[in-house]
Design an enzyme around this catalytic site. Structure first.
Site, PDB file in Angstrom:
ATOM      1  N   GLU A  80       0.812  -1.225   0.000  1.00  0.00           N
ATOM      2  CA  GLU A  80       0.000   0.000   0.000  1.00  0.00           C
ATOM      3  C   GLU A  80       0.843   1.272   0.000  1.00  0.00           C
ATOM      4  O   GLU A  80       0.399   2.318  -0.463  1.00  0.00           O
ATOM      5  CB  GLU A  80      -0.969   0.007   1.181  1.00  0.00           C
ATOM      6  N   GLN A 143      -8.775  -6.272  12.144  1.00  0.00           N
ATOM      7  CA  GLN A 143      -8.261  -5.222  11.246  1.00  0.00           C
ATOM      8  C   GLN A 143      -8.912  -3.863  11.475  1.00  0.00           C
ATOM      9  O   GLN A 143      -9.005  -3.044  10.572  1.00  0.00           O
ATOM     10  CB  GLN A 143      -8.366  -5.656   9.783  1.00  0.00           C
TER      11      GLN A 143
END
Ligand SMILES: Cc1ncc(C[n+]2csc(CCOP(=O)(O)OP(=O)(O)O)c2C)c(N)n1
Length: 609
Positions: A80, A143
C-alpha cells in the site's frame, strides 16, 4: 500551451466549471438506487478520476466490485505504500489529485508514510480506506484501527463516513479540499456496512459543496496595500533574490515567475521542490540553495538585501541556522497558507494569496517603476559562478564509476521532456544538482519528509500520468530495496519506467555524515554491492536489466535503456562509495559555513566569508 496549463487544459487550483464535469443525471424524475460502494465509485467518476492505485481487502471489498464495471483504471500494487507514492507521482506531473484505495487496519497504516509525504510537500491526493462495519467500531474488531486518528496530523482533512447518503458529498469535498488552497492529502475512511448500504444517488451541486464547507475560503488575491509595498521594496533593492519554492508549481505559477524575473532582472533560486519551476538554462537561474545547494545560490541568498520568497516555507535545509540566515535581507513572503507567514522568518511584507495571482499582481504594480541599479550585484554573482561551479573528482581507471558522471550521462542522453524522479540520499542531491531542468513538472521528489523508497512507485505514478514521457527514476541501493517490488506492478501493468540505481553499496548519505562528523566510524551503513543481485532481481520482476561498471559502458547502456519501451528497465551502476555531496552546509551551521569541494579550497577547510 502555456507552461502552467495542464496537459488536458484544466487548471490546478480552481474548481472546474460545471460544463467540464460529467452531467448530473436527472435524479428527480428518475431516482437512482445504488449501494454506497457504487456511489463511491460513481463519485470518483464524477470527479473525472482516470486511475486508482490500490490493493483490496475485507473491509473495502464492496468497493472493488463496481470497479469491474467502471471506466476507471485500477492499478493493483504490491504494497500500500506503493499505492500512495504512485498517487503522489501522478499528482506531481499532472497537477490532478492522485487517488489511492486500500483496506482497513494494516493497509491503512501502510498508507501513513505517503500521506505524510504528500502533506509535507503539499501534494493533492485522495485516499480511501476501508473500515470495519459501524457496529464493530470500537470493539477491537479484526483489522480495526483508528485510521482517522492515526492520520489526523498528516492529512489536510480526514473523515469517517458514518452515513451512506453522504458518500457523494464527502467525495466532492475531498477533491475540493485536496486541490484548492494549499493542496494536500485528504482521507475518507468508509466502514464496510456503509459501502453495502442502499442509497438514493444525488450528486451535490457547487452550491451544496460551498454550503457544506462554510469556513473554507482560501484567500487567492493578495492584499493591494501589501502588493504595492512589495513592488516598492523590489524596485528599490540592490541585491534582491527570488526564492522560489514548490508553491510555484502547485499554483501553476512558473509562467508568472518567469515574467517577474525577466521584467526585473532579478536572479532566481529554485528550492529542491521547485526544480523546474524556472529553467536552469536561463541566465537569471542560480539553481538550488540549501544544505547541498550550489555555492552561488546559497551565497547570493546570504548576501542579499531582499528575499522575494514565493510559495516556499523557509525549510531548515534551506536556511541552515535560522538566526544567521540572510542577515541583511528584508523579506517579501507570498504563500497561500497564512500559517507559513512568520513561522520561521518574520516577513517585512507578508502576502497571503495564490502565487500565480499574487505574482501577476506584483508584476502589474511594478509597471512604470524604475529598478535600482544592480550591476554590481550581477557581477558579484557571476564571480561566484565562475569561481565555485559544481565539481567532482575525475574518474581514476580501475575505480568505480563517479555517480555525478552517471547523472550527467543520464541527463545528456535523456529524450526531450524526460521526467526525473529520485529517492532520498546522496543520489537525490546529485540528481537535483546535475540535471538541467528546463520545464516545470518534470521533477518528482520527496522533499519535506525525505522518504526512502519513494522513487520507484512515484515513477510508476508519473508514467501513468504522462505515458507520453520518458520517466527515469534515480535511486540509491538502500532506497531501491525498500519498494523495488513495485516493479512487479510496473511490469504486469505494462508501465515502462526506467530505474538507475547508483549502487555504492552503502546507505551513502548516512555514510557521508559518519565520515565527516563521526570520525569515519561507519556504523550499520554497509549494504554490499551484490546482495541482492540487482540484475537478477529486476529480471525476476519482469524488467530488462543491465550492470554497468566502466565509464565507457555508461552511455551505450543508457541509450539501450532509452530504446526499451515495452517493459521496465533497471540499470545497476556500480558507483564509488567514497564520493561525497558537495557543497554542504553541515546541519545546524550557518550558510556562511559552506563546505566546498576540497579542490576549491586547499585542505577542504570551511569557506568563511
Ligand atoms: C524511510 C527512511 N529511512 C531512513 C532514512 C534516513 N536516510 C536518509 S538518506 C539514507 C541513505 C540512503 O541510502 P541509499 O538509498 O543507498 O542512497 P545514497 O545516499 O547512497 O545515494 C538514509 C538511511 C530516510 N530518509 N527514510
Amino acid at each position: 500551451m502555456c507552461v502552467d496549463d495542464l496537459p488536458d487544459g484544466r487548471s490546478f487550483h480552481f474548481p472546474e466549471p460545471n460544463a467540464t464535469r460529467r452531467q448530473e443525471p436527472d435524479t428527480r424524475r428518475n431516482p437512482m438506487k445504488m449501494t454506497g460502494a457504487q456511489a463511491l465509485i460513481k463519485s470518483l467518476e464524477m470527479e473525472q478520476v482516470e486511475v486508482v492505485f490500490g490493493l483490496p481487502g475485507g473491509c473495502i471489498l464492496p468497493a472493488y466490485d463496481p470497479i469491474l464495471d467502471s471506466p476507471i483504471r485500477h492499478i493493483l500494487v504490491r504494497h500500500e505504500q506503493g499505492a500512495g507514492h504512485m498517487a503522489e507521482g501522478y499528482a506531481h506531473v499532472t497537477g490532478r489529485p492522485g487517488v489511492a484505495m486500500v483496506t482497513s487496519g494494516p493497509a491503512a497504516t501502510n498508507l501513513v508514510t505517503p500521506l505524510c509525504d504528500a502533506y509535507m510537500d503539499s501534494v493533492p491526493m485522495v485516499a480511501i480506506t476501508g473500515q470495519v462495519s459501524r457496529p464493530v467500531i470500537g470493539t477491537d474488531g479484526f483489522q480495526e484501527c483508528d485510521t482517522v486518528g492515526i492520520t489526523r496530523s498528516v492529512t489536510k482533512h480526514n473523515e469517517l463516513i458514518m452515513d451512506p447518503d453522504e458518500i457523494p458529498l464527502m467525495v466532492r469535498q475531498a477533491f475540493h479540499l485536496a486541490t484548492t488552497g494549499r493542496p494536500g492529502p485528504v482521507l475518507l475512511d468508509v466502514p464496510k456496512d456503509v459501502l453495502q448500504a442502499d442509497i438514493t444517488w444525488h450528486w451535490p451541486s457547487d452550491e451544496d459543496l460551498a454550503a457544506s464547507l462554510p469556513g473554507y475560503k482560501p484567500t487567492l488575491k493578495g492584499h493591494p496595500k501589501m502588493i504595492k509595498e512589495a513592488a516598492r521594496l523590489i524596485s528599490e533593492s540592490r541585491r534582491p533574490v527570488i526564492y522560489a519554492g514548490g508553491g510555484i508549481l502547485r499554483s501553476r505559477a512558473a509562467g508568472a515567475l518567469r515574467e517577474l524575473a525577466e521584467r526585473t532582472g532579478i536572479p532566481v533560486v529554485t528550492t529542491l521542490m521547485a526544480r523546474g519551476a524556472f529553467p536552469d538554462d536561463h541566465p537569471l537561474c542560480l539553481g538550488m540553495p540549501g544544505m547541498h545547494g550550489n555555492y552561488t545560490a546559497v551565497t547570493a541568498m546570504q548576501k542579499s538585501d531582499l528575499l522575494i520568497a514565493l510559495g516556499t516555507r523557509f525549510d531548515d535545509r534551506v536556511t541552515g541556522k535560522v538566526t544567521s540566515f540572510a542577515p541583511e535581507a528584508k523579506v517579501v513572503h507570498v504563500d497561500i497558507d497564512p500559517a507559513e507567514l512568520g513561522k520561521i522568518r518574520r516577513p517585512d511584507v507578508p502576502i497571503v494569496g495564490d502565487c500565480r495571482q499574487v505574482i501577476t499582481e506584483i508584476v502589474r504594480a511594478l509597471e512604470g517603476r524604475d529598478q535600482a541599479d544592480r550591476e554590481e550585484w550581477r557581477s558579484r554573482i557571476s564571480g561566484w559562478q565562475e569561481r565555485f561551479p559544481l565539481y567532482y573528482d575525475p574518474h581514476v581507471p580501475g575505480d568505480a564509476l563517479k555517480p555525478q558522471y552517471v547523472m550527467e550521462q543520464l541527463r545528456d542522453c535523456a529524450p526531450e521532456g524526460t521526467i526525473l524522479v529520485s529517492g532520498v540520499g546522496q543520489h537525490q542531491m546529485w540528481a537535483s544538482q546535475y540535471w538541467r531542468f528546463t520545464e516545470p513538472y518534470t521533477w518528482v521528489n520527496s522533499g519535506g519528509l525525505g522518504t526512502m523508497g519513494f522513487s520507484v512507485p512515484a515513477a510508476i505514478g508519473a508514467k501513468v500520468g504522462r505515458p507520453d514521457r520518458t520517466v527515469w527514476a534515480v535511486d540509491g541501493d538502500g532506497c531501491f530495496q525498500m519498494t523495488a517490488q513495485e516493479l512487479v506492478t510496473a511490469a504486469s501493468e505494462r508501465i515502462p519506467v526506467k530505474v538507475a540505481i547508483l549502487n555504492n553499496a552503502y546507505l551513502g548519505m548516512v555514510r557521508q555524515w559518519q565520515e565527516m562528523f563521526y570520525e569515519e566510524r561507519y556504523s550499520e551503513v554497509y549494504l554490499s554491492p551484490d546482495l541482492p543481485d540487482y540484475v537478477k532481481w529486476a529480471e525476476a520482476m519482469g524488467c530488462a536489466a543491465f550492470r554497468v561498471e566502466s565509464p565507457e559502458e555508461v552511455q551505450p547502456v543508457i541509450e539501450k535503456a532509452n530504446s526499451i519501451d515495452d517493459r521496465p528497465v533497471v540499470i545497476d551502476f556500480r558507483t564509488d562509495s567514497r564520493e561525497k555531496v558537495f557543497p554542504m552546509v553541515p546541519a545546524g551551521f550557518s550558510n556562511d559555513d559552506l563546505v566546498v569541494h576540497p579542490s576549491q579550497k586547499p585542505g577542504g577547510e570551511r569557506v568563511v566569508q
